[in-house]
Design a protein around this motif. Structure first.
Motif, PDB file in Angstrom:
ATOM      1  N   LEU A 181       0.805  -1.222   0.000  1.00 10.39           N
ATOM      2  CA  LEU A 181       0.000   0.000   0.000  1.00 10.39           C
ATOM      3  C   LEU A 181       0.837   1.271   0.000  1.00 10.39           C
ATOM      4  O   LEU A 181       0.488   2.263  -0.656  1.00 10.39           O
ATOM      5  N   LEU A 182       1.933   1.278   0.736  1.00 13.14           N
ATOM      6  CA  LEU A 182       2.680   2.509   0.988  1.00 13.14           C
ATOM      7  C   LEU A 182       3.030   3.303  -0.267  1.00 13.14           C
ATOM      8  O   LEU A 182       2.853   4.533  -0.271  1.00 13.14           O
ATOM      9  N   PRO A 183       3.541   2.698  -1.346  1.00  8.39           N
ATOM     10  CA  PRO A 183       3.930   3.524  -2.502  1.00  8.39           C
ATOM     11  C   PRO A 183       2.805   4.385  -3.060  1.00  8.39           C
ATOM     12  O   PRO A 183       3.047   5.505  -3.522  1.00  8.39           O
ATOM     13  N   THR A 184       1.569   3.903  -3.018  1.00  2.00           N
ATOM     14  CA  THR A 184       0.449   4.705  -3.511  1.00  2.00           C
ATOM     15  C   THR A 184       0.187   5.885  -2.582  1.00  2.00           C
ATOM     16  O   THR A 184      -0.086   7.002  -3.037  1.00  2.00           O
ATOM     17  N   LEU A 185       0.277   5.664  -1.285  1.00  2.00           N
ATOM     18  CA  LEU A 185       0.096   6.762  -0.332  1.00  2.00           C
ATOM     19  C   LEU A 185       1.178   7.823  -0.507  1.00  2.00           C
ATOM     20  O   LEU A 185       0.886   9.029  -0.443  1.00  2.00           O
ATOM     21  N   LEU A 186       2.408   7.412  -0.722  1.00  2.00           N
ATOM     22  CA  LEU A 186       3.507   8.362  -0.880  1.00  2.00           C
ATOM     23  C   LEU A 186       3.324   9.263  -2.100  1.00  2.00           C
ATOM     24  O   LEU A 186       3.780  10.409  -2.114  1.00  2.00           O
ATOM     25  N   TYR A 239       7.154   5.166   6.567  1.00  2.00           N
ATOM     26  CA  TYR A 239       8.223   5.893   5.871  1.00  2.00           C
ATOM     27  C   TYR A 239       9.469   6.027   6.743  1.00  2.00           C
ATOM     28  O   TYR A 239      10.598   6.072   6.233  1.00  2.00           O
ATOM     29  N   ALA A 240       9.264   6.066   8.076  1.00  2.00           N
ATOM     30  CA  ALA A 240      10.389   6.213   9.007  1.00  2.00           C
ATOM     31  C   ALA A 240      11.085   4.891   9.313  1.00  2.00           C
ATOM     32  O   ALA A 240      12.128   4.890   9.994  1.00  2.00           O
ATOM     33  N   GLN A 241      10.545   3.769   8.845  1.00  2.00           N
ATOM     34  CA  GLN A 241      11.200   2.482   9.081  1.00  2.00           C
ATOM     35  C   GLN A 241      12.550   2.458   8.365  1.00  2.00           C
ATOM     36  O   GLN A 241      12.730   3.082   7.320  1.00  2.00           O
ATOM     37  N   PRO A 242      13.528   1.742   8.923  1.00  2.27           N
ATOM     38  CA  PRO A 242      14.871   1.734   8.329  1.00  2.27           C
ATOM     39  C   PRO A 242      14.869   1.373   6.841  1.00  2.27           C
ATOM     40  O   PRO A 242      14.205   0.415   6.441  1.00  2.27           O
ATOM     41  N   HIS A 243      15.561   2.182   6.059  1.00  2.00           N
ATOM     42  CA  HIS A 243      15.839   1.965   4.630  1.00  2.00           C
ATOM     43  C   HIS A 243      14.656   2.248   3.701  1.00  2.00           C
ATOM     44  O   HIS A 243      14.811   2.133   2.481  1.00  2.00           O
ATOM     45  N   VAL A 244      13.498   2.620   4.246  1.00  2.00           N
ATOM     46  CA  VAL A 244      12.350   2.851   3.374  1.00  2.00           C
ATOM     47  C   VAL A 244      12.496   4.153   2.599  1.00  2.00           C
ATOM     48  O   VAL A 244      12.236   4.204   1.392  1.00  2.00           O
ATOM     49  N   ALA A 245      12.907   5.224   3.263  1.00  2.00           N
ATOM     50  CA  ALA A 245      12.998   6.533   2.605  1.00  2.00           C
ATOM     51  C   ALA A 245      13.922   6.493   1.394  1.00  2.00           C
ATOM     52  O   ALA A 245      13.682   7.204   0.402  1.00  2.00           O
ATOM     53  N   GLU A 246      14.940   5.648   1.446  1.00  2.00           N
ATOM     54  CA  GLU A 246      15.884   5.600   0.321  1.00  2.00           C
ATOM     55  C   GLU A 246      15.282   4.962  -0.929  1.00  2.00           C
ATOM     56  O   GLU A 246      15.873   5.030  -2.013  1.00  2.00           O
ATOM     57  N   THR A 247      14.097   4.351  -0.804  1.00  2.00           N
ATOM     58  CA  THR A 247      13.427   3.785  -1.971  1.00  2.00           C
ATOM     59  C   THR A 247      12.436   4.760  -2.600  1.00  2.00           C
ATOM     60  O   THR A 247      11.783   4.415  -3.589  1.00  2.00           O
ATOM     61  N   PHE A 248      12.302   5.945  -2.021  1.00  2.00           N
ATOM     62  CA  PHE A 248      11.343   6.931  -2.524  1.00  2.00           C
ATOM     63  C   PHE A 248      12.092   8.126  -3.083  1.00  2.00           C
ATOM     64  O   PHE A 248      12.784   8.843  -2.354  1.00  2.00           O
ATOM     65  N   ALA A 249      11.956   8.344  -4.383  1.00  2.00           N
ATOM     66  CA  ALA A 249      12.632   9.449  -5.059  1.00  2.00           C
ATOM     67  C   ALA A 249      11.560  10.377  -5.631  1.00  2.00           C
ATOM     68  O   ALA A 249      11.094  10.180  -6.762  1.00  2.00           O
ATOM     69  N   LEU A 250      11.160  11.370  -4.862  1.00  2.00           N
ATOM     70  CA  LEU A 250      10.055  12.240  -5.259  1.00  2.00           C
ATOM     71  C   LEU A 250      10.342  12.941  -6.580  1.00  2.00           C
ATOM     72  O   LEU A 250       9.440  13.104  -7.408  1.00  2.00           O
ATOM     73  N   ASP A 251      11.588  13.357  -6.792  1.00  2.00           N
ATOM     74  CA  ASP A 251      11.907  14.037  -8.048  1.00  2.00           C
ATOM     75  C   ASP A 251      11.702  13.107  -9.243  1.00  2.00           C
ATOM     76  O   ASP A 251      11.181  13.520 -10.286  1.00  2.00           O
ATOM     77  N   GLU A 252      12.054  11.830  -9.082  1.00  2.00           N
ATOM     78  CA  GLU A 252      11.848  10.870 -10.162  1.00  2.00           C
ATOM     79  C   GLU A 252      10.364  10.579 -10.360  1.00  2.00           C
ATOM     80  O   GLU A 252       9.893  10.429 -11.492  1.00  2.00           O
TER      81      GLU A 252
END
Length: 278
Positions: free
Chosen positions: A200-205, A236-249
Motif C-alpha cells: 500500500l505505501l507507494p500509492t500513499l507516498l 516511511y520512518a522504518q529503516p531503509h524505506v525513505a531511500e526507496t522513494f525518489a520524489l523528483d523521479e
C-alpha cells in the motif's frame, strides 16, 4: 465496468524462480509504485540481490538505461524492452517494471510485483506474509488494489465522465475505509507490518504529489486523513524505506510521460508539505 474505463494489462511472466537470490537480478524504476513495492521489501528484509534502476522518463521505447545511476551493469540493456525480447520474441505488450531476471538462463522469471514481493519474503524467512495471516492479507490486498491503487489510474486514464466518476468514488471510499481501519490498528493486519503495508505505501507516498492533481483524485489530500497520515509517517520512518522513494523521479515520470494528461510536460513545484517527510 463503465464505458471508457481504463483496463490494466495483465503481467505476462509469472514463473517461480529456480535457485536463490544470488542467481537473480531486480530491475526497477523508483518512479513506479509497483517497482517501489519490490524495492521496499528488498530493503527492509536486507535481501542480497542486485538491482538496476531505470530512468524515470519513459517514451514509446519504454523504460531506459541511459547511463550513470540509470545503468544496467548486468546485461548492458539500453532499454528493458531488450530483456522482454530475449525472453519472448513474440511479446507485444507494454514493458513494465519490476522485473525479476534469472542471470543463469538469461530470461525474465517474473514481472508481477505481487509475486515478486512474496518471493522476496520467502527468501528472507517469510515474516511479512505469515501463514496465519495470509487470508486476511490477501483480502486486504484485493480491495485495496481494486478500489485504491488501480483506482487512481482508472480515474486518471478514464475516457468518459461515467468511468471517471466511478473510479473517483472507489478511491475515496477506499481511503475512508482505510482511515477507519487504522483508527484502532497500528498496521493493516494488526500490530505487525506485513506485505499488505508495503504494497500500500507507494500509492500513499504519491497521492498528494501526483494522483490528487495529475489523476484528478482531488476529493481530499492524504494529509486530511489523520490515521492514514500517522500510518504513512510510521512506515516511511522504518529503516531503509525513505531511500526507496525518489520524489523528483516520481514527479518527472508522471508529469513528463503522460502527454495526454500533461502535454506541456510542466512539473508542478508543490505540494510543499507532504506531511510524512522529516
Amino acid at each position: 465496468m463503465s464505458a471508457g474505463a481504463f483496463v490494466r494489462q495483465q503481467s505476462k511472466f509469472r514463473d517461480r524462480p529456480e535457485g536463490g537470490p544470488e542467481r537473480h537480478h531486480l530491475y526497477v524504476a523508483l518512479a513506479c509504485p509497483w517497482s517501489q513495492r519490490a524495492a521496499i521489501v528488498r530493503a527492509v528484509t536486507g535481501l542480497e540481490i542486485g538491482i538496476s534502476y531505470a530512468h524515470p522518463f519513459r517514451d514509446e521505447r519504454g523504460w531506459a538505461f541511459p547511463g550513470g545511476r540509470f545503468a544496467d551493469e548486468i546485461n548492458g540493456f539500453a532499454f528493458l524492452q531488450q530483456g522482454y525480447d530475449v525472453t519472448d520474441p513474440s511479446f507485444e505488450g507494454r514493458v513494465s517494471v519490476p522485473v525479476l531476471w534469472d542471470k543463469e538462463t538469461g530470461r525474465i522469471v517474473n514481472n508481477e510485483s505481487a509475486d515478486i514481493v512474496v518471493i522476496f519474503d520467502e527468501w528472507t524467512g517469510g515474516t511479512l506474509y505469515p501463514a496465519d495471516k495470509r487470508a486476511e492479507i490477501d483480502e486486504l490486498n484485493g480491495w485495496i488494489y481494486e478500489e485504491f491503487q488501480n483506482g487512481v489510474y482508472r480515474a486518471g486514464f478514464s475516457r468518459s465522465q461515467e468511468a471517471y466518476d466511478e473510479a473517483f468514488r472507489g478511491v475515496f471510499s477506499a481511503l475512508d475505509r482505510l482511515e477507519a481501519l487504522l483508527a484502532d490498528r497500528t498496521y493493516l493486519a494488526g500490530d505487525d507490518i506485513t506485505l499488505a503495508d508495503w504494497r500500500l505505501l507507494p500509492t500513499l507516498l504519491r497521492f498528494d504529489a501526483v494522483y490528487h492533481t495529475h489523476f484528478r483524485c482531488n476529493g481530499k489530500r492524504l494529509i486530511e486523513f489523520p490515521n492514514l497520515l500517522r500510518y504513512t509517517r510510521d512506515l516511511y520512518a522504518q529503516p531503509h524505506v525513505a531511500e526507496t522513494f525518489a520524489l523528483d523521479e516520481v514527479k518527472e515520470h508522471y508529469y513528463t510521460t503522460h502527454d495526454e494528461l500533461n502535454p506541456k510536460r510542466i512539473i508542478p513545484q508543490g505540494p510543499l508539505d507532504l506531511g510524512f517527510t522529516a
